[in-house]
Design an enzyme around this catalytic site. Structure first.
Site, PDB file in Angstrom:
ATOM      1  N   ASP A 103     153.001 -10.797 -49.755  1.00 31.10           N
ATOM      2  CA  ASP A 103     153.799  -9.937 -48.894  1.00 31.10           C
ATOM      3  C   ASP A 103     154.165 -10.627 -47.587  1.00 31.10           C
ATOM      4  O   ASP A 103     155.210 -10.343 -46.998  1.00 31.10           O
ATOM      5  CB  ASP A 103     153.032  -8.652 -48.595  1.00 31.10           C
ATOM      6  CG  ASP A 103     152.940  -7.745 -49.810  1.00 31.10           C
ATOM      7  OD1 ASP A 103     153.639  -8.033 -50.803  1.00 31.10           O
ATOM      8  OD2 ASP A 103     152.176  -6.764 -49.776  1.00 31.10           O
ATOM      9  N   ASN A 143     157.305  -4.158 -41.576  1.00 31.10           N
ATOM     10  CA  ASN A 143     156.090  -3.365 -41.741  1.00 31.10           C
ATOM     11  C   ASN A 143     155.862  -2.419 -40.576  1.00 31.10           C
ATOM     12  O   ASN A 143     156.009  -1.212 -40.707  1.00 31.10           O
ATOM     13  CB  ASN A 143     154.872  -4.281 -41.927  1.00 31.10           C
ATOM     14  CG  ASN A 143     154.547  -4.519 -43.382  1.00 31.10           C
ATOM     15  OD1 ASN A 143     155.204  -3.990 -44.283  1.00 31.10           O
ATOM     16  ND2 ASN A 143     153.541  -5.329 -43.640  1.00 31.10           N
ATOM     17  N   ASP A 170     142.599   3.093 -28.842  1.00 29.54           N
ATOM     18  CA  ASP A 170     142.801   1.653 -28.997  1.00 29.54           C
ATOM     19  C   ASP A 170     144.271   1.274 -29.114  1.00 29.54           C
ATOM     20  O   ASP A 170     144.618   0.114 -28.916  1.00 29.54           O
ATOM     21  CB  ASP A 170     142.046   1.141 -30.224  1.00 29.54           C
ATOM     22  CG  ASP A 170     140.563   0.981 -29.954  1.00 29.54           C
ATOM     23  OD1 ASP A 170     140.163   1.145 -28.784  1.00 29.54           O
ATOM     24  OD2 ASP A 170     139.799   0.712 -30.901  1.00 29.54           O
ATOM     25  N   THR A 228     151.276   0.966 -46.482  1.00 29.27           N
ATOM     26  CA  THR A 228     150.078   0.441 -47.160  1.00 29.27           C
ATOM     27  C   THR A 228     149.469  -0.731 -46.405  1.00 29.27           C
ATOM     28  O   THR A 228     148.600  -1.406 -46.943  1.00 29.27           O
ATOM     29  CB  THR A 228     150.438   0.001 -48.588  1.00 29.27           C
ATOM     30  OG1 THR A 228     151.558  -0.900 -48.548  1.00 29.27           O
ATOM     31  CG2 THR A 228     150.792   1.194 -49.454  1.00 29.27           C
ATOM     32  N   ALA A 229     149.898  -0.973 -45.172  1.00 26.95           N
ATOM     33  CA  ALA A 229     149.371  -2.092 -44.386  1.00 26.95           C
ATOM     34  C   ALA A 229     148.461  -1.557 -43.279  1.00 26.95           C
ATOM     35  O   ALA A 229     147.518  -0.818 -43.538  1.00 26.95           O
ATOM     36  CB  ALA A 229     150.529  -2.918 -43.823  1.00 26.95           C
ATOM     37  N   TYR A 230     148.731  -1.901 -42.030  1.00 24.85           N
ATOM     38  CA  TYR A 230     147.871  -1.530 -40.902  1.00 24.85           C
ATOM     39  C   TYR A 230     147.768  -0.015 -40.745  1.00 24.85           C
ATOM     40  O   TYR A 230     146.703   0.522 -40.411  1.00 24.85           O
ATOM     41  CB  TYR A 230     148.430  -2.168 -39.620  1.00 24.85           C
ATOM     42  CG  TYR A 230     147.463  -2.222 -38.465  1.00 24.85           C
ATOM     43  CD1 TYR A 230     146.188  -1.682 -38.545  1.00 24.85           C
ATOM     44  CD2 TYR A 230     147.829  -2.850 -37.268  1.00 24.85           C
ATOM     45  CE1 TYR A 230     145.307  -1.751 -37.480  1.00 24.85           C
ATOM     46  CE2 TYR A 230     146.949  -2.926 -36.201  1.00 24.85           C
ATOM     47  CZ  TYR A 230     145.702  -2.365 -36.309  1.00 24.85           C
ATOM     48  OH  TYR A 230     144.833  -2.433 -35.252  1.00 24.85           O
TER      49      TYR A 230
END
Length: 535
Positions: free
Chosen positions: A299, A378, A408, A419-421
């Site tokens: 990716d 993304n 944070d 589907t990432a961070y």
């Protein structure tokens, strides 16, 4: 000694009669105060309590004044955010209109050049008749029909011989294609103008469809760009094999990165036909020369391919050669079969939208002084970096106040990046064809702060307030970190140029397979069938 004598000795009678009537004796329940003062110490404690109460009243007034000032500052900040957001909208409209005018001017110049050249020689006019005729509106209507959506790109060849009349008239035609939507994998499809609009043969904007989107080539692709993951011997060998196959078997021109071209020439001098670019200016025009982009990696390689194209981007065929494969459905072992299918068409594609981000410094007078826009496939992340303090962010959506983020940080993600961070921070997995922007906090210091999904037409503004204890950092697809000081702002909206990625089956099938294989989603042992059952 009696108590009365002690009082009269230490405190004069005239002082007591002068001070006591001014005290609120009845309100505080001390109607019989003189009789309860049995010592000199009690009298002094009572007299010293009066200035303390007066000081408390002044503190209350001061705190109310501070609240009034804070409310006024908040109203000023909201007004500034509203004006800056409106200016950003008008700036984007201006940029799109300027790009459209430039495209029309370029097409008119190409048409004029072809017509002027055709008057010189009748024989050359006959040879170029069909080519020049492609520039006329009648040809486009005949090819596309009333319901079809086609793209035609006629470009000048920059590497022409100035001494040749024929060379001055030669033009190269970029592969044209059509997008249509189908249902349940039906590749015949129907044509619909609302699905996508074209400008000079490139996808400029797309309205989402609830059905699968198909790509049909109107002319055969002639040029392919191959982007390979670095520092991998397996990828390097596959890239050399694929380049040779495309050139020898498919007669297709191949572009690679300068680094890859050096590696190919080092391995063999037979790769001299491979083309590349020299500087960033040539990268800006790369979309006018390339019909198809092939990525060899994970990716991250797809993200790198998307970051190279600041505007329109050709269709991308991603091959899985990395650790994660949410956007890489094709297996490298059968690359010849897959590329044959892609080059012939039709094929299902996923239009993956990107976020367009602008960083606006507090010193900027207006939105025009914003920094160069950054496109992300993304997500964009605003975090506290190395600061020991909580991130304090004010968030607005289309001039409406959303919330203050204390934690944070914050993630603004596309549905492709769900589907990432965003997923790791507690956000939901979203089908990439669903239109929307994910609003996901990172470790918020609030139990009720849940993630949001906002519409794709929304413009989001994240402001660092002046009363923030520390600074923040913004990263775009995990790189290009920028420091945000108090007063700076980050504006994000959906970019007008999506990334069309080819599907192995269709968009839904590829998405479900990726979360099953990549995340082992909902994987558990099947319950035994020989247990108790309902009667």
């Amino acid at each position: 000694m009696y108590p009365e004598e002690s009082i009269s000795t230490k405190v004069p009678d005239d002082r007591m009669t002068r001070d006591l009537p001014s005290l609120p004796l009845e309100e505080n329940g001390f109607s019989n105060l003189i009789s309860s003062l049995n010592s000199e110490r009690a009298v002094h404690e009572f007299l010293e309590d009066i200035p303390t109460r007066a000081l408390d009243e002044h503190l209350v007034e001061f705190s109310e004044a501070l609240r009034t000032v804070a409310k006024a500052l908040r109203r000023v900040a909201e007004g500034k955010a509203s004006a800056q957001a409106e200016a950003a909208v008008w700036k984007r409209k201006y940029e799109l209109e300027r790009e459209r005018n430039f495209s029309l001017k370029h097409q008119a110049e190409a048409t004029k050049t072809c017509h002027n050249g055709s008057r010189d020689d009748k024989s050359e006019n006959l040879r170029n008749k069909s080519l020049v005729h492609d520039l006329l509106p009648e040809k486009s209507e005949q090819c596309c029909g009333k319901d079809g959506i086609c793209s035609h790109e006629v470009l000048r060849d920059g590497a022409l011989d100035a001494n040749s009349n024929m060379a001055r008239r030669m033009v190269t035609r970029k592969a044209s294609f059509r997008l249509a939507w189908g249902s349940n994998g039906d590749k015949s499809g129907q044509h619909k103008h609302e699905v996508v609009s074209f400008e000079k043969g490139n996808i400029t904007t797309a309205g989402r469809s609830s059905k699968q989107i198909l790509l049909k080539w109107e002319s055969q692709p002639q040029t392919v760009l191959i982007l390979a993951k670095p520092n991998s011997s397996s990828v390097r060998s596959l890239c050399a094999e694929m380049v040779r196959w495309l050139k020898d078997e498919k007669k297709i021109n191949v572009f690679v990165e300068p680094r890859v071209r050096v590696e190919l020439l080092t391995a063999s001098s037979n790769f001299s036909f491979v083309q590349t670019w020299k500087d960033d200016d040539e990268i800006k025009d790369l979309h006018t020369k390339v019909d198809l982009v092939v990525t060899l990696g994970g990716d991250g390689t797809v993200l790198w391919a998307a970051s190279m194209f600041k505007g329109p981007i050709p269709p991308v065929v991603p091959f899985s050669l990395g650790s994660l494969g949410f956007m890489t459905p094709f297996q490298s072992e059968n690359y010849q079969e897959y590329l044959d299918t892609v080059l012939k068409g039709p094929l299902s594609i996923t239009l993956r939208h990107r976020l367009q981000c602008h960083v606006i410094r507090d010193a900027a007078k207006d939105e025009i002084e914003a920094e160069e826009p950054i496109l992300v496939l993304n997500e964009v992340t605003i975090d506290r970096g190395m600061s020991s303090y909580l991130t304090f962010l004010e968030c607005y959506c289309d001039n409406s106040f959303v919330t203050c983020v204390q934690g944070d940080g914050l993630i603004l993600s596309t549905t492709s990046g769900s589907t990432a961070y965003s997923l790791a921070a507690g956000g939901s997995m979203v089908h990439p064809q669903v239109p929307g922007i994910l609003f996901t906090p990172i470790c918020p210091h609030s139990l009720s702060f849940r993630p949001l999904i906002l519409p794709e037409y929304a413009t989001l503004r994240v402001q660092i307030p002046f009363n923030s204890r520390g600074q923040a950092w913004a990263s775009f697809d995990g790189k290009d970190r920028k420091q945000l000081a108090p007063g700076d702002a980050l504006i994000c909206s959906m970019a007008p140029w999506p990334v069309p990625t080819a599907c192995q089956v269709d968009s839904t099938n590829d998405f479900l397979r990726s979360i099953h294989e990549g995340l082992h989603w909902n994987l558990r042992k099947i319950q035994s069938f020989d247990g108790p059952r309902d009667s």
